[in-house]
Scaffold this active site. Structure first.
Site, PDB file in Angstrom:
ATOM      1  N   GLN A 109       0.881  -1.425   0.356  1.00 56.22           N
ATOM      2  CA  GLN A 109      -0.017  -0.137   0.313  1.00 56.22           C
ATOM      3  C   GLN A 109       0.875   1.095   0.175  1.00 56.22           C
ATOM      4  O   GLN A 109       0.994   2.109  -0.578  1.00 56.22           O
ATOM      5  CB  GLN A 109      -1.031  -0.016   1.281  1.00 56.22           C
ATOM      6  CG  GLN A 109      -2.482  -1.313   1.217  1.00 56.22           C
ATOM      7  CD  GLN A 109      -2.746  -1.278   2.616  1.00 56.22           C
ATOM      8  OE1 GLN A 109      -2.674  -0.728   3.590  1.00 56.22           O
ATOM      9  NE2 GLN A 109      -4.316  -1.186   2.422  1.00 56.22           N
ATOM     10  N   HIS A 113       2.858   5.308  -3.314  1.00 60.29           N
ATOM     11  CA  HIS A 113       2.786   6.756  -2.831  1.00 60.29           C
ATOM     12  C   HIS A 113       4.214   7.178  -3.236  1.00 60.29           C
ATOM     13  O   HIS A 113       5.222   6.872  -2.982  1.00 60.29           O
ATOM     14  CB  HIS A 113       3.334   6.971  -1.193  1.00 60.29           C
ATOM     15  CG  HIS A 113       2.106   6.712  -1.206  1.00 60.29           C
ATOM     16  ND1 HIS A 113       0.660   8.687  -1.284  1.00 60.29           N
ATOM     17  CD2 HIS A 113       0.920   5.371  -0.300  1.00 60.29           C
ATOM     18  CE1 HIS A 113      -0.100   7.159  -0.484  1.00 60.29           C
ATOM     19  NE2 HIS A 113      -0.279   6.359   0.484  1.00 60.29           N
ATOM     20  N   TYR A 121      15.487  -3.169   1.954  1.00 68.83           N
ATOM     21  CA  TYR A 121      16.386  -4.512   2.309  1.00 68.83           C
ATOM     22  C   TYR A 121      16.148  -5.546   1.546  1.00 68.83           C
ATOM     23  O   TYR A 121      14.942  -5.957   0.385  1.00 68.83           O
ATOM     24  CB  TYR A 121      15.366  -5.521   3.468  1.00 68.83           C
ATOM     25  CG  TYR A 121      16.467  -6.291   3.623  1.00 68.83           C
ATOM     26  CD1 TYR A 121      17.581  -5.663   4.564  1.00 68.83           C
ATOM     27  CD2 TYR A 121      16.168  -7.448   3.538  1.00 68.83           C
ATOM     28  CE1 TYR A 121      17.656  -7.165   5.218  1.00 68.83           C
ATOM     29  CE2 TYR A 121      16.697  -8.400   4.358  1.00 68.83           C
ATOM     30  CZ  TYR A 121      17.755  -7.961   5.021  1.00 68.83           C
ATOM     31  OH  TYR A 121      18.734  -8.904   5.787  1.00 68.83           O
ATOM     32  N   ARG A 223      -3.196   8.278   4.770  1.00 72.65           N
ATOM     33  CA  ARG A 223      -3.109   7.157   5.518  1.00 72.65           C
ATOM     34  C   ARG A 223      -3.005   7.309   7.247  1.00 72.65           C
ATOM     35  O   ARG A 223      -3.419   6.221   7.957  1.00 72.65           O
ATOM     36  CB  ARG A 223      -1.863   6.860   5.205  1.00 72.65           C
ATOM     37  CG  ARG A 223      -1.014   6.261   3.971  1.00 72.65           C
ATOM     38  CD  ARG A 223      -2.411   4.805   3.489  1.00 72.65           C
ATOM     39  NE  ARG A 223      -1.910   5.042   1.941  1.00 72.65           N
ATOM     40  CZ  ARG A 223      -2.363   4.064   0.973  1.00 72.65           C
ATOM     41  NH1 ARG A 223      -2.830   3.430   1.580  1.00 72.65           N
ATOM     42  NH2 ARG A 223      -2.375   3.968  -0.573  1.00 72.65           N
TER      43      ARG A 223
HETATM   44  C1  LIG Z   1      -8.307   4.195   1.405  1.00 71.29           C
HETATM   45  C2  LIG Z   1      -7.025   4.662   0.679  1.00 71.29           C
HETATM   46  C3  LIG Z   1      -8.135   2.884  -0.238  1.00 71.29           C
HETATM   47  C4  LIG Z   1      -7.771   2.902  -1.392  1.00 71.29           C
HETATM   48  N1  LIG Z   1      -7.950   1.503  -2.475  1.00 71.29           N
HETATM   49  C5  LIG Z   1      -7.148   1.072  -3.736  1.00 71.29           C
HETATM   50  C6  LIG Z   1      -7.346   0.326  -4.455  1.00 71.29           C
HETATM   51  O1  LIG Z   1      -8.555   0.192  -4.138  1.00 71.29           O
HETATM   52  N2  LIG Z   1      -6.804   0.212  -5.355  1.00 71.29           N
HETATM   53  C7  LIG Z   1      -6.046   0.692  -5.681  1.00 71.29           C
HETATM   54  O2  LIG Z   1      -5.379   0.439  -6.546  1.00 71.29           O
HETATM   55  N3  LIG Z   1      -4.773   1.259  -4.899  1.00 71.29           N
HETATM   56  C8  LIG Z   1      -5.691   1.688  -4.377  1.00 71.29           C
HETATM   57  N4  LIG Z   1      -5.361   3.321  -3.080  1.00 71.29           N
HETATM   58  C9  LIG Z   1      -4.301   3.670  -3.454  1.00 71.29           C
HETATM   59  C10 LIG Z   1      -5.053   4.977  -4.807  1.00 71.29           C
HETATM   60  O3  LIG Z   1      -5.006   5.177  -5.397  1.00 71.29           O
HETATM   61  C11 LIG Z   1      -2.892   5.879  -4.310  1.00 71.29           C
HETATM   62  O4  LIG Z   1      -2.586   4.873  -5.292  1.00 71.29           O
HETATM   63  C12 LIG Z   1      -2.779   6.518  -3.722  1.00 71.29           C
HETATM   64  O5  LIG Z   1      -3.163   6.362  -2.248  1.00 71.29           O
HETATM   65  C13 LIG Z   1      -1.513   7.038  -3.663  1.00 71.29           C
HETATM   66  O6  LIG Z   1      -1.718   8.483  -3.666  1.00 71.29           O
HETATM   67  P1  LIG Z   1      -0.654   8.970  -4.724  1.00 71.29           P
HETATM   68  O7  LIG Z   1      -0.879   8.416  -6.628  1.00 71.29           O
HETATM   69  O8  LIG Z   1      -2.049  10.369  -4.896  1.00 71.29           O
HETATM   70  O9  LIG Z   1       0.245   9.595  -4.396  1.00 71.29           O
HETATM   71  P2  LIG Z   1       1.378  10.281  -5.178  1.00 71.29           P
HETATM   72  O10 LIG Z   1       1.909   8.823  -5.998  1.00 71.29           O
HETATM   73  O11 LIG Z   1       2.673  10.103  -3.970  1.00 71.29           O
HETATM   74  O12 LIG Z   1       0.870  10.665  -5.831  1.00 71.29           O
HETATM   75  C14 LIG Z   1       1.584  12.624  -5.725  1.00 71.29           C
HETATM   76  C15 LIG Z   1       0.551  13.716  -6.103  1.00 71.29           C
HETATM   77  O13 LIG Z   1       1.356  13.629  -7.837  1.00 71.29           O
HETATM   78  C16 LIG Z   1       0.907  13.303  -8.213  1.00 71.29           C
HETATM   79  N5  LIG Z   1       1.314  11.897  -9.537  1.00 71.29           N
HETATM   80  C17 LIG Z   1       2.086  11.233  -8.752  1.00 71.29           C
HETATM   81  N6  LIG Z   1       2.619  10.875  -9.901  1.00 71.29           N
HETATM   82  C18 LIG Z   1       1.560  10.696 -11.170  1.00 71.29           C
HETATM   83  C19 LIG Z   1       1.582  10.255 -12.015  1.00 71.29           C
HETATM   84  N7  LIG Z   1       2.347   9.356 -13.156  1.00 71.29           N
HETATM   85  N8  LIG Z   1       0.927  10.725 -13.277  1.00 71.29           N
HETATM   86  C20 LIG Z   1      -0.252  12.029 -12.861  1.00 71.29           C
HETATM   87  N9  LIG Z   1       0.167  12.317 -12.099  1.00 71.29           N
HETATM   88  C21 LIG Z   1       0.718  11.769 -10.266  1.00 71.29           C
HETATM   89  C22 LIG Z   1      -0.751  13.019  -8.689  1.00 71.29           C
HETATM   90  O14 LIG Z   1      -0.993  14.287  -8.900  1.00 71.29           O
HETATM   91  C23 LIG Z   1      -0.579  12.817  -7.400  1.00 71.29           C
HETATM   92  O15 LIG Z   1      -1.969  12.736  -6.297  1.00 71.29           O
HETATM   93  C24 LIG Z   1      -6.150   3.180  -2.137  1.00 71.29           C
HETATM   94  C25 LIG Z   1      -5.550   4.291  -1.034  1.00 71.29           C
HETATM   95  C26 LIG Z   1      -6.353   4.878  -0.288  1.00 71.29           C
HETATM   96  C27 LIG Z   1      -6.007   5.998   0.574  1.00 71.29           C
END
Ligand SMILES: Cc1cc2nc3c(=O)[nH]c(=O)nc-3n(C[C@H](O)[C@H](O)[C@H](O)COP(=O)(O)OP(=O)(O)OC[C@H]3O[C@@H](n4cnc5c(N)ncnc54)[C@H](O)[C@@H]3O)c2cc1C
Length: 302
Positions: A109, A113, A121, A223
């Protein structure tokens, strides 16, 4: 035991040999440097290094030559302004590097991010320890009946005992076989990179995780939230405590605007305005779907 006596001695030695520096030092963070905070049954989070403090955020926002600080009160106001208006780049000027020990299913999970730097490791190179996450009885729960992505009531009695026994015996059997397959006694011994595939995802891994404060806040927003799975939430909670000591003004603004605050849709804002004018608004007259209305009412009524 998350840290061995040797690792604890190493940390003590590091803490006993401070270096003079011209860099910004956050007193609240110094006390956390190198120290491990225990999380779950074998995990931990510890600060390996950091850069910046509250003043560094203001310094960057003002593109200042010197300290940049007008007064603590002034800085606090500026930081709140930046947070309120999503002026996020000054927060990216602060960074933290953490050493985290965590179960593999939590790591899956966490690794989503993407805006962080990770070095894990290597289980191709090294042999993993016999350490598995086994939930405490109060965290052994049934599938939630209202949320497909969550847990409900705590398991009790025979069922709880049976589940715990399965978790423990499966983990140990898998680890016994892991060792047996790799052993070179009377056989060639399977490569570590292959033997590990038979291990369950509650085995612990470790990594260094470096992230800037803006993206760390994003991680914590998702988280340390009640919707996150308990096993990752406890890590986020531990990190949040460290961040509160590191950058108290930025963390205060984050708590206020992000953790404690809420985003309102145009429809939701309209409902609030209509209510303030004395109109009785119901889900049917709000234009919102039933679920969204429920979430909205929960949000404003607490
Ligand atoms: C309660 C909960 C339930 C979830 N359930 C699922 C699930 O069922 N299945 C699943 O697959 N995931 C799930 N996730 C994961 C979620 O979809 C995100 O992948 C995860 O929270 C990371 O968030 P993020 O992509 O915003 O963060 P980061 O990867 O740190 O990115 C931060 C921000 O940077 C930008 N960014 C980063 N990379 C890119 C890119 N390549 N293109 C465009 N913009 C980018 C976006 O604006 C993003 O919001 C869940 C998360 C939570 C908190």
């Amino acid at each position: 035991m998350p840290l061995s006596p040797e690792q604890l001695a190493e940390i003590e030695a590091l803490r006993a040999s401070p270096q003079p520096t011209l860099r910004a030092v956050a007193p609240g963070m110094e006390k956390h440097l190198y120290t491990a905070q225990e999380v779950l049954d074998h995990g931990f989070v510890r600060v390996v290094d950091y850069m910046g403090d509250d003043a560094a955020i203001c310094q960057a926002a003002r593109v200042s030559y010197g300290k940049g600080t007008k007064s603590v009160q002034n800085d606090k106001g500026l930081i709140r302004y930046l947070m309120r208006h999503w002026h996020s780049t000054p927060f990216e000027m602060c960074e933290v590097k953490l050493h985290v020990k965590l179960p593999v299913f939590v790591a899956r999970q966490w690794i989503r991010h993407r805006t962080a730097n990770v070095n894990e490791y290597s289980a191709r190179y090294s042999i993993l320890d016999r350490e598995f996450y086994i939930p405490a009885p109060e965290h052994l729960a049934a599938q939630s009946v209202i949320n497909n992505q969550g847990r409900g009531e705590t398991l009790t009695g025979d069922e709880a005992a049976r589940v715990l026994e399965i978790l423990k015996s499966d983990a140990n059997r898998a680890y016994d076989n892991y060792e047996a397959m790799m052993s070179d006694e009377g056989q060639q011994g399977l490569a570590r990179e292959l033997a590990r595939m038979n291990l369950p995802s509650n085995i612990y891994t470790q990594w260094y995780w470096k992230v800037d404060l803006h993206n760390l806040f994003h991680f914590l927003r998702l988280r340390a939230d009640s919707h996150a799975q308990y096993e990752i939430r406890v890590y986020a909670d531990a990190i949040a405590k460290v961040v509160a000591d590191w950058v108290p003004a930025a963390f205060g603004a984050f708590e206020d605007y992000r953790m404690g605050g809420a985003n309102l849709s145009a429809q939701a804002l309209d409902v609030i305005r209509r209510r303030l004018k004395g109109e009785e608004v119901t889900q049917e007259t709000s234009g919102m779907a039933a679920r969204e209305w429920r979430e909205f009412v929960d949000m404003i009524e607490g």
